[in-house]
Design an enzyme around this catalytic site. Structure first.
Site, PDB file in Angstrom:
ATOM      1  N   ARG A 173       0.766  -1.403   0.124  1.00 45.48           N
ATOM      2  CA  ARG A 173      -0.075  -0.006   0.079  1.00 45.48           C
ATOM      3  C   ARG A 173       0.838   1.122  -0.007  1.00 45.48           C
ATOM      4  NH1 ARG A 173      -2.092  -3.317  -1.692  1.00 45.48           N
ATOM      5  NH2 ARG A 173      -3.644  -4.335  -0.920  1.00 45.48           N
TER       6      ARG A 173
HETATM    7  C1  LIG Z   1     -15.059   0.713  -1.299  1.00 47.81           C
HETATM    8  C2  LIG Z   1     -13.623   0.580  -1.509  1.00 47.81           C
HETATM    9  C3  LIG Z   1     -13.001  -0.230  -1.404  1.00 47.81           C
HETATM   10  C4  LIG Z   1     -11.668  -0.359  -1.702  1.00 47.81           C
HETATM   11  N1  LIG Z   1     -10.970  -1.282  -1.897  1.00 47.81           N
HETATM   12  C5  LIG Z   1      -9.688  -1.488  -1.862  1.00 47.81           C
HETATM   13  C6  LIG Z   1      -8.857  -2.511  -2.476  1.00 47.81           C
HETATM   14  O1  LIG Z   1      -9.345  -3.780  -2.473  1.00 47.81           O
HETATM   15  N2  LIG Z   1      -7.563  -2.515  -2.241  1.00 47.81           N
HETATM   16  C7  LIG Z   1      -6.841  -1.262  -2.013  1.00 47.81           C
HETATM   17  O2  LIG Z   1      -5.485  -1.082  -2.376  1.00 47.81           O
HETATM   18  N3  LIG Z   1      -7.458   0.004  -1.851  1.00 47.81           N
HETATM   19  C8  LIG Z   1      -8.792  -0.147  -1.856  1.00 47.81           C
HETATM   20  N4  LIG Z   1      -9.655   0.840  -1.635  1.00 47.81           N
HETATM   21  C9  LIG Z   1      -8.770   2.312  -1.480  1.00 47.81           C
HETATM   22  C10 LIG Z   1      -8.636   3.031  -2.865  1.00 47.81           C
HETATM   23  O3  LIG Z   1      -9.468   2.715  -3.978  1.00 47.81           O
HETATM   24  C11 LIG Z   1      -7.211   2.842  -3.341  1.00 47.81           C
HETATM   25  O4  LIG Z   1      -6.293   3.267  -2.580  1.00 47.81           O
HETATM   26  C12 LIG Z   1      -7.043   3.691  -4.710  1.00 47.81           C
HETATM   27  O5  LIG Z   1      -5.875   3.308  -5.309  1.00 47.81           O
HETATM   28  C13 LIG Z   1      -7.001   5.178  -4.459  1.00 47.81           C
HETATM   29  O6  LIG Z   1      -6.945   5.939  -5.640  1.00 47.81           O
HETATM   30  P1  LIG Z   1      -7.594   7.228  -5.720  1.00 47.81           P
HETATM   31  O7  LIG Z   1      -7.230   7.760  -7.009  1.00 47.81           O
HETATM   32  O8  LIG Z   1      -8.677   7.471  -5.366  1.00 47.81           O
HETATM   33  O9  LIG Z   1      -6.430   8.129  -4.690  1.00 47.81           O
HETATM   34  P2  LIG Z   1      -6.891   9.378  -3.695  1.00 47.81           P
HETATM   35  O10 LIG Z   1      -7.979   8.763  -2.562  1.00 47.81           O
HETATM   36  O11 LIG Z   1      -7.277  10.547  -4.567  1.00 47.81           O
HETATM   37  O12 LIG Z   1      -5.408   9.634  -3.099  1.00 47.81           O
HETATM   38  C14 LIG Z   1      -4.696   8.679  -2.138  1.00 47.81           C
HETATM   39  C15 LIG Z   1      -3.334   9.176  -2.294  1.00 47.81           C
HETATM   40  O13 LIG Z   1      -2.594   9.104  -3.435  1.00 47.81           O
HETATM   41  C16 LIG Z   1      -2.163  10.352  -3.815  1.00 47.81           C
HETATM   42  N5  LIG Z   1      -2.464  10.394  -4.955  1.00 47.81           N
HETATM   43  C17 LIG Z   1      -3.409  10.484  -5.909  1.00 47.81           C
HETATM   44  N6  LIG Z   1      -3.064  10.646  -7.204  1.00 47.81           N
HETATM   45  C18 LIG Z   1      -1.650  10.800  -7.331  1.00 47.81           C
HETATM   46  C19 LIG Z   1      -1.038  10.915  -8.274  1.00 47.81           C
HETATM   47  N7  LIG Z   1      -1.465  11.077  -9.571  1.00 47.81           N
HETATM   48  N8  LIG Z   1       0.412  11.073  -7.877  1.00 47.81           N
HETATM   49  C20 LIG Z   1       0.694  11.095  -6.802  1.00 47.81           C
HETATM   50  N9  LIG Z   1      -0.181  10.933  -5.961  1.00 47.81           N
HETATM   51  C21 LIG Z   1      -1.418  10.650  -5.995  1.00 47.81           C
HETATM   52  C22 LIG Z   1      -2.979  11.568  -2.852  1.00 47.81           C
HETATM   53  O14 LIG Z   1      -2.261  12.685  -2.801  1.00 47.81           O
HETATM   54  C23 LIG Z   1      -3.230  10.607  -1.579  1.00 47.81           C
HETATM   55  O15 LIG Z   1      -2.111  10.734  -0.864  1.00 47.81           O
HETATM   56  C24 LIG Z   1     -10.834   0.959  -1.607  1.00 47.81           C
HETATM   57  C25 LIG Z   1     -11.482   2.137  -1.437  1.00 47.81           C
HETATM   58  C26 LIG Z   1     -12.980   1.955  -1.315  1.00 47.81           C
HETATM   59  C27 LIG Z   1     -13.883   3.542  -0.956  1.00 47.81           C
END
Ligand SMILES: Cc1cc2nc3c(=O)[nH]c(=O)nc-3n(C[C@H](O)[C@H](O)[C@H](O)COP(=O)(O)OP(=O)(O)OC[C@H]3O[C@@H](n4cnc5c(N)ncnc54)[C@H](O)[C@@H]3O)c2cc1C
Length: 324
Positions: A192
């Site tokens: 992660r």
């Molecule tokens: C219902 C649900 C289920 C989920 N299941 C899983 C799962 O099975 N496995 C898992 O690993 N995660 C899971 N997650 C968490 C999430 O989906 C992941 O971590 C996903 O990768 C987050 O992506 P995001 O674009 O929404 O990032 P954000 O939430 O927007 O950002 C997360 C972090 O990444 C940074 N970030 C975002 N974009 C960039 C970029 N372009 N460059 C550098 N840093 C960046 C942000 O600054 C922040 O620190 C789940 C979430 C939910 C709500």
């Protein structure tokens, strides 16, 4: 909300609401929200923000994020408009050569099973594109919300694999504004954590494995069903709150199992509660404040530590009003 792009070289919003840009629907406003539409605009946004004294925060799908309520007197760059995913030109191994034509060249996916993906492409769009092309490697992300950039930054995944398993190259922007292509061998992703530090992901080239469409689809369907059975996917949450602790320290229990063992499933604070389905999910019923959510998370952490001795580490990112 005042819209203004006059003073910024990319689309910009002043005093933009962040709540509805997160999966959990919690959070306040930010002084500036920049909305680049391409990797080059992302670079320009970062350089200009830094020249003006801002340290930009990057918002992807907001699916692993809890944002504090109130006005954040800072600058956020969203990758929301950077939604492109296409196959590279024949013989090309470089990100640069992705032009409009790249989408039009018909190469057998089995001959070149790669995809060029910009940061704002949703993980679900990515999974469905790969499935349609009969390319395997992303099924482990079935049901995981968010975008490519966030997926790489967080090394999203689960028991069947992780985002970085199929990364061939990631295009990043350094804090000083340089755009760099980092081959997989030069990166050290962990559980992660993409291990990229302050770098911003502009896009990536993913290398997948040719399989039959039916097999990829079946596998994704099965993983999605398992995920759906175990997790409250349709509720407003930020995904898993805590990282799973080292199994030796936790007696083999996951973070969710520890919360459950401590009798904390269903625990409420304001309009936030711990999912009765999965102990590692905090849900916003409708009107939870960030104080409800963060207070409940602290309560869980303290209670698990006092009952089991295990100190849980946050997986979710928290944006407080004061940067740092
Ligand atoms: C219902 C649900 C289920 C989920 N299941 C899983 C799962 O099975 N496995 C898992 O690993 N995660 C899971 N997650 C968490 C999430 O989906 C992941 O971590 C996903 O990768 C987050 O992506 P995001 O674009 O929404 O990032 P954000 O939430 O927007 O950002 C997360 C972090 O990444 C940074 N970030 C975002 N974009 C960039 C970029 N372009 N460059 C550098 N840093 C960046 C942000 O600054 C922040 O620190 C789940 C979430 C939910 C709500």
């Amino acid at each position: 909300m005042t819209t203004s792009s006059v003073n910024w070289p990319v689309a910009a919003l002043r005093d933009a609401e962040l709540r509805d840009r997160t999966y959990m629907r919690v959070g306040g406003r930010v002084r500036w929200l920049l909305e680049p539409a391409t990797p080059q605009e992302l670079q320009l946004a970062i350089v200009t923000a830094r020249e003006r004294g801002f340290v930009p925060r990057i918002l992807g799908g907001g699916c692993n994020l809890v944002i504090e309520d109130g006005l954040h007197d800072c600058l956020v760059i969203t990758t929301d408009r950077m939604k492109r995913c296409f196959r590279p030109l024949r013989g090309s191994s470089r990100f640069d050569e992705q032009t409009q034509q790249g989408e039009l060249v018909h190469i057998d996916p089995a001959e070149d099973p790669r995809l060029v993906v910009w940061a704002g492409t949703t993980l679900q769009k990515l999974c469905s594109t790969a499935t349609d092309l009969g390319l395997s490697g992303l099924e482990c992300l079935a049901g995981v919300p968010g975008q490519l950039g966030g997926g790489i930054a967080m090394n999203a995944g689960g028991r069947y694999g992780e985002m970085w398993d199929c990364v061939e190259l990631v295009r990043v922007i350094e804090p000083d504004g340089r755009m760099l292509d980092l081959p997989r061998a030069e990166c050290t992703p962990r559980y992660r954590n993409g291990g990229l530090g302050e770098r911003v992901v502009a896009g990536a080239i993913l290398k997948l494995v040719p399989r039959t469409r039916a097999l990829v689809r079946e596998r994704a369907k099965q993983y999605l069903k398992e995920k759906n059975d175990a997790q409250p996917l349709t509720e407003w949450s930020a995904g898993c709150v805590f990282k799973n602790p080292d199994k030796q320290r936790s007696g083999g229990l996951s973070a969710g199992q520890l919360v459950e063992r401590c009798g904390l499933k269903g625990r409420e604070r304001g309009d936030a509660y711990v999912s009765p389905q999965h102990g590692n999910f905090v849900i916003n019923r409708r009107n939870a404040s960030s104080a409800d959510v963060l207070g409940l998370i602290e309560e869980l952490r303290a209670e698990v530590a006092s009952q089991t001795g295990v100190q849980l580490e946050l997986e979710v990112k928290v944006w407080c009003r004061e940067p740092g």
